[in-house]
Write a protein that holds these residues in place. Sequence first.
Motif, PDB file in Angstrom:
ATOM      1  N   TRP A   4      -6.626   5.709  18.826  1.00  0.00           N
ATOM      2  CA  TRP A   4      -7.854   4.802  19.045  1.00  0.00           C
ATOM      3  C   TRP A   4      -8.442   4.172  17.671  1.00  0.00           C
ATOM      4  O   TRP A   4      -8.888   3.261  17.509  1.00  0.00           O
ATOM      5  CB  TRP A   4      -9.000   5.567  19.614  1.00  0.00           C
ATOM      6  CG  TRP A   4     -10.275   5.015  20.061  1.00  0.00           C
ATOM      7  CD1 TRP A   4     -10.374   4.066  20.853  1.00  0.00           C
ATOM      8  CD2 TRP A   4     -11.372   4.849  19.031  1.00  0.00           C
ATOM      9  NE1 TRP A   4     -11.638   3.446  20.870  1.00  0.00           N
ATOM     10  CE2 TRP A   4     -12.359   3.804  19.783  1.00  0.00           C
ATOM     11  CE3 TRP A   4     -11.961   5.462  17.978  1.00  0.00           C
ATOM     12  CZ2 TRP A   4     -13.506   3.703  19.195  1.00  0.00           C
ATOM     13  CZ3 TRP A   4     -13.040   5.219  17.363  1.00  0.00           C
ATOM     14  CH2 TRP A   4     -14.023   4.105  17.888  1.00  0.00           C
TER      15      TRP A   4
ATOM     16  N   CYS B  63     -16.128   2.002  25.645  1.00  0.00           N
ATOM     17  CA  CYS B  63     -15.404   2.507  24.579  1.00  0.00           C
ATOM     18  C   CYS B  63     -16.493   2.374  23.424  1.00  0.00           C
ATOM     19  O   CYS B  63     -17.387   1.501  23.415  1.00  0.00           O
ATOM     20  CB  CYS B  63     -14.360   1.335  24.108  1.00  0.00           C
ATOM     21  SG  CYS B  63     -13.827   1.239  22.369  1.00  0.00           S
TER      22      CYS B  63
ATOM     23  N   ARG C 119     -16.678   1.572  20.596  1.00  0.00           N
ATOM     24  CA  ARG C 119     -16.742   0.117  19.676  1.00  0.00           C
ATOM     25  C   ARG C 119     -17.626  -0.717  20.432  1.00  0.00           C
ATOM     26  O   ARG C 119     -17.708  -1.921  19.976  1.00  0.00           O
ATOM     27  CB  ARG C 119     -15.405  -0.501  19.339  1.00  0.00           C
ATOM     28  CG  ARG C 119     -14.837   0.272  18.612  1.00  0.00           C
ATOM     29  CD  ARG C 119     -13.264  -0.313  18.323  1.00  0.00           C
ATOM     30  NE  ARG C 119     -12.490   0.413  16.962  1.00  0.00           N
ATOM     31  CZ  ARG C 119     -11.497   1.075  16.992  1.00  0.00           C
ATOM     32  NH1 ARG C 119     -10.861   1.292  18.256  1.00  0.00           N
ATOM     33  NH2 ARG C 119     -11.074   1.852  16.079  1.00  0.00           N
TER      34      ARG C 119
ATOM     35  N   ASP D  76     -16.656  -2.846  23.082  1.00  0.00           N
ATOM     36  CA  ASP D  76     -15.933  -4.056  23.082  1.00  0.00           C
ATOM     37  C   ASP D  76     -15.805  -4.502  24.543  1.00  0.00           C
ATOM     38  O   ASP D  76     -15.140  -5.345  24.824  1.00  0.00           O
ATOM     39  CB  ASP D  76     -14.807  -3.799  22.260  1.00  0.00           C
ATOM     40  CG  ASP D  76     -13.936  -2.829  22.833  1.00  0.00           C
ATOM     41  OD1 ASP D  76     -14.250  -2.096  23.979  1.00  0.00           O
ATOM     42  OD2 ASP D  76     -13.099  -2.266  22.026  1.00  0.00           O
TER      43      ASP D  76
ATOM     44  N   CYS E 130      -8.526   2.743  25.112  1.00  0.00           N
ATOM     45  CA  CYS E 130      -9.224   1.522  25.440  1.00  0.00           C
ATOM     46  C   CYS E 130      -8.468   0.403  25.431  1.00  0.00           C
ATOM     47  O   CYS E 130      -7.765  -0.019  24.651  1.00  0.00           O
ATOM     48  CB  CYS E 130     -10.408   1.327  24.404  1.00  0.00           C
ATOM     49  SG  CYS E 130     -11.324  -0.253  24.647  1.00  0.00           S
TER      50      CYS E 130
ATOM     51  N   CYS F 115      -9.555  -2.779  22.908  1.00  0.00           N
ATOM     52  CA  CYS F 115      -9.220  -2.716  21.393  1.00  0.00           C
ATOM     53  C   CYS F 115      -7.740  -1.877  21.023  1.00  0.00           C
ATOM     54  O   CYS F 115      -7.426  -1.987  20.035  1.00  0.00           O
ATOM     55  CB  CYS F 115     -10.182  -1.724  20.485  1.00  0.00           C
ATOM     56  SG  CYS F 115     -10.621  -0.110  21.093  1.00  0.00           S
TER      57      CYS F 115
HETATM   58 ZN    ZN Z   1     -12.377  -0.395  22.594  1.00  0.00          ZN
END
Ligand code: ZN
Length: 282
Positions: free
Chosen positions: A184, A256, A258, A260, A277, A280
């Motif tokens: 990740w 996630c 992030r 995203d 994920c 990403c």
């Molecule tokens: Zn992600």
Amino acid sequence: MPELPEVQTIVNQLQNLRGRKINSVDIILPAVFGGNEKDIIGEEIRGVERRGKTIVLKLSNGKFLTIHLRMTGRLVYNKTDKINKDKNPITGELPNKHTRAIFGLDKGTLFFNDVRKFGRIKIMSDTQWAMDNQKLGPDALGKEFTEKYLAETCRGWKRPIKLLLLDQEKIAGIGNIYANEILWCARINPRESASVLVRQAPKIVPIIRTCVIKVLREGIKYGGSTSGDRSYVDLLGQPGGMQEHLNVYHRTGKACPRNDGGIIQKSVIGGRGTFFCPVCQG
Ligand SMILES: [Zn+2]
């Protein structure tokens, strides 16, 4: 399963036992133990090291006592007496029905507990240990784990990169929790072929290496990870804190970190739960 950060946490705590003498060895389950206990009785613990996921105690007679916790092994130290009646909420009273070996020291006691009985304790000579050691790849936090080594190893690995990270003969110390987190971190799909990946994007190699080191160091910083089964505890019977900082492992259905828009998915690679994920790491 204890991986490099969990084992390093225990090894750091074991440093306090340098100079302690082994007065007695009680092997309750012979299957977990290799060697003759007489070889270590009366000997002093001179050094403590980690190699991959193995704890290595160097003794005053030159022998090595190696401990591999495998799935559910625990090494717990009680500094006062042989029986721990404190009833630690996780370990309970020691010894108990899962205690497989007991090392009586000149001060305190080391209990080896293992519910599933896959853990192993072995007494080895320096040559035996050197031979065992040779079977392992460079330690994930060692000097030999260079970008050059990683690039070469990836080029020769056609299967999913996640399986490369888990192969102790290629890189020693990474298990399923941290392999998921490392991929990740590096934004790599766990199923991607390592050789295809580095051919198409050679610049990924230093990113993978940086993520290996960053994620494992973070695991050590938080004292290792104690997941839902609460299997891992440190030398003092305490859980780790890394589970609060995991980004994908056992986070199926969550967003996630992030932000995203990706939702963590689970699949199975090589029989192991794999969390990623799809945005990403697509
Ligand atoms: Zn992600």
